[in-house]
Design a protein around this motif. Structure first.
Motif, short mmCIF file in Angstrom:
data_model
loop_
_atom_site.label_atom_id
_atom_site.label_comp_id
_atom_site.label_asym_id
_atom_site.label_seq_id
_atom_site.Cartn_x
_atom_site.Cartn_y
_atom_site.Cartn_z
N PHE A 1 0.73 -1.13 0.00
CA PHE A 1 0.19 -0.06 -0.10
C PHE A 1 0.79 1.53 0.01
O PHE A 1 0.42 2.26 -0.72
CB PHE A 1 -0.96 0.04 1.15
CG PHE A 1 -1.80 -1.21 1.24
CD1 PHE A 1 -2.67 -1.10 0.13
CD2 PHE A 1 -1.85 -1.93 2.15
CE1 PHE A 1 -3.70 -2.27 0.17
CE2 PHE A 1 -2.86 -3.02 2.16
CZ PHE A 1 -3.72 -3.40 1.14
N CYS A 2 1.80 1.43 0.90
CA CYS A 2 2.45 2.59 1.01
C CYS A 2 3.92 2.52 0.56
O CYS A 2 4.62 3.47 0.24
CB CYS A 2 2.68 3.22 2.46
SG CYS A 2 3.62 2.25 3.55
N GLY A 3 4.58 1.22 0.36
CA GLY A 3 5.78 1.33 -0.48
C GLY A 3 7.03 1.33 0.51
O GLY A 3 8.07 1.16 0.05
N ALA B 1 2.27 -6.33 3.56
CA ALA B 1 1.73 -4.97 4.02
C ALA B 1 1.72 -4.78 5.46
O ALA B 1 1.73 -5.63 6.23
CB ALA B 1 0.02 -5.14 3.57
N HIS B 2 1.83 -3.51 5.90
CA HIS B 2 1.87 -3.10 7.14
C HIS B 2 0.36 -3.28 7.47
O HIS B 2 -0.38 -3.32 7.04
CB HIS B 2 2.13 -1.45 7.20
CG HIS B 2 3.48 -1.15 6.99
ND1 HIS B 2 3.81 -0.40 5.91
CD2 HIS B 2 4.64 -1.22 7.42
CE1 HIS B 2 5.01 -0.04 5.68
NE2 HIS B 2 5.54 -0.63 6.84
N LYS B 3 0.53 -3.80 9.00
CA LYS B 3 -0.95 -4.14 9.63
C LYS B 3 -1.77 -3.00 9.57
O LYS B 3 -2.84 -3.04 9.10
CB LYS B 3 -0.55 -4.73 10.90
CG LYS B 3 -1.88 -5.11 11.50
CD LYS B 3 -1.60 -5.80 12.95
CE LYS B 3 -2.84 -6.20 13.61
NZ LYS B 3 -3.85 -5.32 13.62
N LYS B 4 -0.96 -1.71 9.90
CA LYS B 4 -1.58 -0.40 10.10
C LYS B 4 -2.34 -0.16 8.66
O LYS B 4 -3.55 0.21 8.49
CB LYS B 4 -0.66 0.45 10.56
CG LYS B 4 -1.30 1.48 11.67
CD LYS B 4 -0.37 2.80 11.95
CE LYS B 4 0.68 2.39 12.79
NZ LYS B 4 1.75 3.58 13.04
N CYS B 5 -1.63 -0.37 7.60
CA CYS B 5 -2.23 0.05 6.27
C CYS B 5 -3.31 -0.80 6.03
O CYS B 5 -4.27 -0.39 5.24
CB CYS B 5 -0.89 0.12 5.24
SG CYS B 5 0.37 1.32 5.40
N ASN B 6 -3.14 -2.04 6.29
CA ASN B 6 -3.86 -2.97 5.76
C ASN B 6 -5.43 -2.69 6.60
O ASN B 6 -6.41 -2.87 6.08
CB ASN B 6 -3.50 -4.55 6.07
CG ASN B 6 -4.64 -5.78 5.43
OD1 ASN B 6 -4.85 -5.52 4.25
ND2 ASN B 6 -5.11 -6.42 6.24
ZN LIG Z 1 2.31 0.51 4.53
#
Ligand SMILES: [Zn+2]
Length: 227
Positions: free
Chosen positions: A9-11, A43-48
């Motif tokens: 998501f955020c790279g 993916a980061h847990k937070k982003c997901n």
């Molecule tokens: Zn992320």
């Protein structure tokens, strides 16, 4: 050295937060059992977590649509997850359906089959989910996040006329790729230098979206003159 894991998501890498392996097709599309071949991306847990409500919304809108109603996985959802949700949160669907109305329905043959409820999607939320699926496809196929500058656009492929207008893109795509069942399928093509990505995303074998990712508006203009 192993390639650093970057968030779909955020790279960004692991120093920006806990990372998990995520299914790039929302797992809530399946009632319980997901096919084993579901492709995963980091993916980061937070982003997901940020997208879980949108994913559920997208699933619900598909599941209650007339088009998807005959799919066996949708039937399972309607008897399980969605039924429980409806019983627990009665206001949910009322709140989330826009412009609910009753309209005449016609079979494929053109025969009038009665009136049924119609509603509009909150398209912004659907777009968010479809953009994420595109990022997932990009990551899974190229083993890196989609470039930030890529501008994404999605739209539903409603009929054969839509498909004909997309023919030149579709012809360049790989055959359908799925995860062992027909809940989700995709076809896609990438430019070797990331100038574009085109894809078809199909859900429950009933609803299809076309997605394009272009590296810049300048390039989009070039494309049109070449086409
Ligand atoms: Zn992320």
């Amino acid at each position: 050295m192993e390639k650093p894991k970057l968030c779909v998501f955020c790279g960004k890498d692991e120093s920006f937060g806990t990372m998990n392996v995520e299914h790039f097709v929302p797992r809530c599309l399946w009632d319980k059992e997901r096919p084993a071949q579901t492709m995963t991306v980091p993916a980061h847990k937070k982003c997901n977590d940020r997208y879980s409500a949108d994913n559920e919304y997208f699933r619900d809108m598909l599941a209650i649509s007339e088009k998807c109603s005959k799919h066996p996985e949708v039937a399972k959802l309607n008897q399980g997850t969605l039924r429980r949700k409806l019983l627990k949160r009665r206001g949910y669907f009322v709140k989330n359906l826009k412009n609910v109305r009753v309209a005449p329905t016609y079979a494929e043959t053109g025969l009038y089959v009665g009136h049924s409820p119609m509603f509009d999607w909150d398209w912004k939320r659907a777009e968010t989910v479809l953009h994420n699926v595109m990022k997932g496809i990009f990551y899974a196929m190229n083993e890196r996040p989609m470039p930030h500058e890529m501008q994404l656009d999605v739209g539903e492929v409603r009929d054969d006329a839509d498909l004909v207008s997309l023919q030149k893109y579709v012809d360049a795509m790989c055959p359908w790729v799925g995860f062992g069942d027909d809940v989700f399928g995709a076809r896609f093509v990438f430019h070797s230098a990331d100038k574009y990505m085109y894809c078809l995303m199909q859900f429950y074998r009933s609803v299809t979206f076309f997605g394009s990712g272009l590296l810049s508006e300048k390039f989009a203009a070039e494309e049109q003159t070449c086409g």
